[in-house]
Design an enzyme around this catalytic site. Structure first.
Site, PDB file in Angstrom:
ATOM      1  N   ASP A 196       0.791  -1.234   0.000  1.00 36.92           N
ATOM      2  CA  ASP A 196       0.000   0.000   0.000  1.00 36.92           C
ATOM      3  C   ASP A 196       0.822   1.283   0.000  1.00 36.92           C
ATOM      4  OD1 ASP A 196       0.870   0.170   2.698  1.00 36.92           O
ATOM      5  OD2 ASP A 196      -0.951  -0.830   3.413  1.00 36.92           O
ATOM      6  N   HIS A 213       7.003  -7.304  -1.150  1.00 34.43           N
ATOM      7  CA  HIS A 213       5.997  -7.631  -2.162  1.00 34.43           C
ATOM      8  C   HIS A 213       5.709  -6.477  -3.096  1.00 34.43           C
ATOM      9  CE1 HIS A 213       4.553 -10.838   0.916  1.00 34.43           C
ATOM     10  NE2 HIS A 213       5.594 -11.242   0.229  1.00 34.43           N
ATOM     11  N   CYS A 221      12.565  -0.085 -13.707  1.00 29.36           N
ATOM     12  CA  CYS A 221      13.078  -0.290 -15.061  1.00 29.36           C
ATOM     13  C   CYS A 221      13.564  -1.727 -15.225  1.00 29.36           C
ATOM     14  CB  CYS A 221      14.226   0.685 -15.352  1.00 29.36           C
ATOM     15  SG  CYS A 221      14.953   0.481 -17.002  1.00 29.36           S
ATOM     16  N   CYS A 224      17.752  -1.221 -16.328  1.00 28.70           N
ATOM     17  CA  CYS A 224      18.790  -0.750 -15.403  1.00 28.70           C
ATOM     18  C   CYS A 224      18.399  -0.886 -13.930  1.00 28.70           C
ATOM     19  CB  CYS A 224      19.166   0.694 -15.693  1.00 28.70           C
ATOM     20  SG  CYS A 224      17.895   1.894 -15.228  1.00 28.70           S
ATOM     21  N   GLY A 287       1.387  -6.943  13.230  1.00 27.97           N
ATOM     22  CA  GLY A 287       0.225  -7.172  12.384  1.00 27.97           C
ATOM     23  C   GLY A 287       0.449  -8.175  11.283  1.00 27.97           C
ATOM     24  N   ASN A 318       0.083  -8.976  17.578  1.00 31.04           N
ATOM     25  CA  ASN A 318      -0.913  -9.461  16.628  1.00 31.04           C
ATOM     26  C   ASN A 318      -2.129  -9.954  17.398  1.00 31.04           C
ATOM     27  OD1 ASN A 318      -1.285  -9.817  13.739  1.00 31.04           O
ATOM     28  ND2 ASN A 318      -1.424 -12.017  14.137  1.00 31.04           N
ATOM     29  N   GLN A 320      -4.171 -12.631  16.142  1.00 35.43           N
ATOM     30  CA  GLN A 320      -4.223 -14.069  15.948  1.00 35.43           C
ATOM     31  C   GLN A 320      -2.884 -14.708  16.295  1.00 35.43           C
ATOM     32  OE1 GLN A 320      -5.368 -14.583  11.864  1.00 35.43           O
ATOM     33  NE2 GLN A 320      -7.472 -13.931  12.205  1.00 35.43           N
ATOM     34  N   VAL A 336      -2.158  -3.188  16.988  1.00 33.35           N
ATOM     35  CA  VAL A 336      -0.833  -2.612  16.758  1.00 33.35           C
ATOM     36  C   VAL A 336      -0.848  -1.109  17.017  1.00 33.35           C
ATOM     37  CG1 VAL A 336       1.019  -2.277  15.067  1.00 33.35           C
ATOM     38  CG2 VAL A 336      -0.293  -4.403  15.063  1.00 33.35           C
TER      39      VAL A 336
END
Length: 354
Positions: A196, A213, A221, A224, A287, A318, A320, A336
């Site tokens: 995000d 990610h 690019c 390069c 998180g 967290n 979970q 968090v």
């Protein structure tokens, strides 16, 4: 001496010829690079099943004809026993009492004061507070964003595209605190699984980030490797954005930086992230379910390196449970946003609040 990261051989030589933990014939990652822990991936599991063989369980390694592939989240094969435990526990949300939460925040602030090199490992849970849903929260979640996207049938998913929500979002409480911690020199580096772009928007520079990610606002690019940050979402079908490199004399095609499931992570980003984990004596997993490989191996490695050292290693914040809970020096069950703001207040003599 610091241990060599998992993608290296005992002598320190990088293993790039084969998978470190290739699950079987049919593995989608077979021979592609050694940083990936891929035992039990869906491709190999289904290949084995098609041949009448029983795959190994991704968690315990046993073969069980009664096992199954987790089609909703991990895409891995589990034996019946591990699946029952995993499916029963994975969506439960845990909350510390106010007294426990305060005690743990005080303990975390104390650890951060004495640490030399702190890295944060962030997941979708740092962005739910600004309206970006996560992937794994159950139907009974207390989060305002509702159930995770992987837990909802397609017909029940919100009409808004996740990337559209990311593009409209602005940095929230957690992002602002992490920026303050970085600005004060307390936090050295952020390793993020999120696309995000909110860490960059908060003011943390690209040099202090490893966006494993990718980032929907960044295109790279193909010739390069130069990166260009935009004020719009660059994700597009096929990857190539139709724009060209702006470096003098290059003009190579630009590609969005998003990494799809099953794709290899950019090697220069992974290398920097592992380097920061190698320097870290404290890793804050914020998180994150710590389940998506190979990213999940990073906080796990920090925990392993500092096992048995008081006040060092891995801290998990967290709702979970995660696979690394038993290895963490401190596990905090809470939001968090709340935890980071309280820790910032406890470090007010070192951290200026924006």
């Amino acid at each position: 001496t610091q241990a060599c990261p998992p993608q290296c051989a005992p002598g320190g030589m990088a293993v790039v010829a084969t998978c470190r933990q290739c699950c079987a014939e049919g593995c989608r990652y077979h021979g592609r690079h050694g940083a990936r822990s891929c035992r039990g991936c869906e491709d190999a599991a289904r290949h084995q099943i098609s041949l009448g063989r029983v795959p190994r369980c991704a968690q315990c390694g046993r073969r069980d004809a009664g096992g199954r592939v987790d089609e909703r989240q991990t895409r891995q094969f589990y034996c019946a026993a591990c699946w029952a435990q995993y499916d029963g526990d994975r969506l439960v949300e845990y909350f510390d009492s106010p007294a426990e939460l305060e005690s743990k925040c005080v303990a975390l602030a104390r650890m951060m004061r004495s640490a030399r090199h702190i890295v944060a490992f962030t997941g979708a849970g740092v962005s739910t507070g600004v309206g970006v849903p996560d992937f794994r929260s159950g139907r009974n979640t207390v989060l305002p964003t509702g159930p995770g996207l992987w837990e909802l049938p397609k017909a029940d998913r919100p009409p808004s595209n996740l990337l559209e929500l990311c593009a409209k979002a602005t940095p929230g409480r957690s992002h602002r605190v992490m920026h303050n911690l970085w600005k004060a020199g307390v936090l050295k580096h952020v390793i993020s699984q999120n696309v995000d772009g909110l860490h960059r928007k908060s003011g943390i520079p690209a040099e202090a980030l490893s966006e494993l990610h990718g980032n929907i606002f960044v295109e790279r690019c193909t010739r390069c490797g130069a990166e260009f940050e935009r004020d719009f979402n660059t994700i597009c079908p096929g990857g190539l954005t139709g724009r060209s490199c702006e470096r003098a004399g290059c003009a190579g095609p630009l590609r969005h930086s998003g990494v799809g499931f099953g794709d290899d992570l950019p090697q220069h980003v992974v290398t920097r992230a592992w380097d920061e984990c190698g320097r870290a004596d404290l890793c804050l997993a914020l998180g994150s379910s710590i389940m998506v490989t190979p990213a999940s191996e990073m906080p796990a490695w920090v925990a392993e390196r500092w096992r048995g050292t008081v006040g060092r290693g891995l801290v998990i914040v967290n709702l979970q449970a995660t696979p690394c809970d038993g290895d963490a020096e401190l596990r905090i069950n809470g939001f968090v946003d709340d935890v980071l703001e309280r820790v910032q207040a406890l470090l007010s003599d070192r951290v200026e609040q924006a």
